[in-house]
Design a protein around this motif. Structure first.
Motif: not given
Length: 131
Positions: A81-84, A88-90, A119-124
């Motif tokens: 949820x935090x990654x998503x 979404x914000x970025x 963007x700011x979200x780590x994916x893997x």
């Protein structure tokens, strides 16, 4: 299109990728295309290898279908949820209609410290390409 730059870029020899990296080797990606479900991504940029033989660098990505893809990845638990929420914000800040009136997002794909981020979200996590 990808161009490899660096001493011995086209003729690997003893030491392989480490020697290429140590000689300043890099990949210049002129056009990367990924189509997956609702996602259509094009990107360009430069990648190299860090000391642990993991990709490092930055690609600038233009993305169609990002919100639909985020929703699907969150639904299937591939994104938390935090990654998503971070993506979404970025995306909301950098999404605009393209020439065809379709929503398009431009975000960096960052390869750093053994992580791939959009963007700011780590994916893997990025494993070493060689030992």
């Amino acid at each position: 299109a990808v161009a490899a730059h660096g001493r011995s870029a086209l003729r690997p020899r003893a030491g392989g990728l480490a020697a290429w990296r140590d000689a300043g080797g890099k990949l210049v990606i002129k056009r990367l295309v990924i189509e997956w479900g609702p996602l259509a991504l094009t990107a360009e940029g430069t990648l190299a290898l860090d000391q642990q033989m993991r990709p490092q660098g930055l690609l600038t990505a233009r993305i169609l279908g990002l919100s639909e893809t985020i929703a699907q990845l969150e639904l299937t638990k591939r994104l938390s949820r935090n990654q998503a929420a971070g993506i979404k914000l970025a995306a909301a800040l950098v999404t605009h209609p393209n020439a065809d009136g379709v929503k398009e997002s431009e975000l960096p794909l960052v390869f750093a410290n053994g992580q791939l981020s959009l963007g700011p979200a780590r994916l893997l996590a990025l494993p070493p390409l060689a030992r």
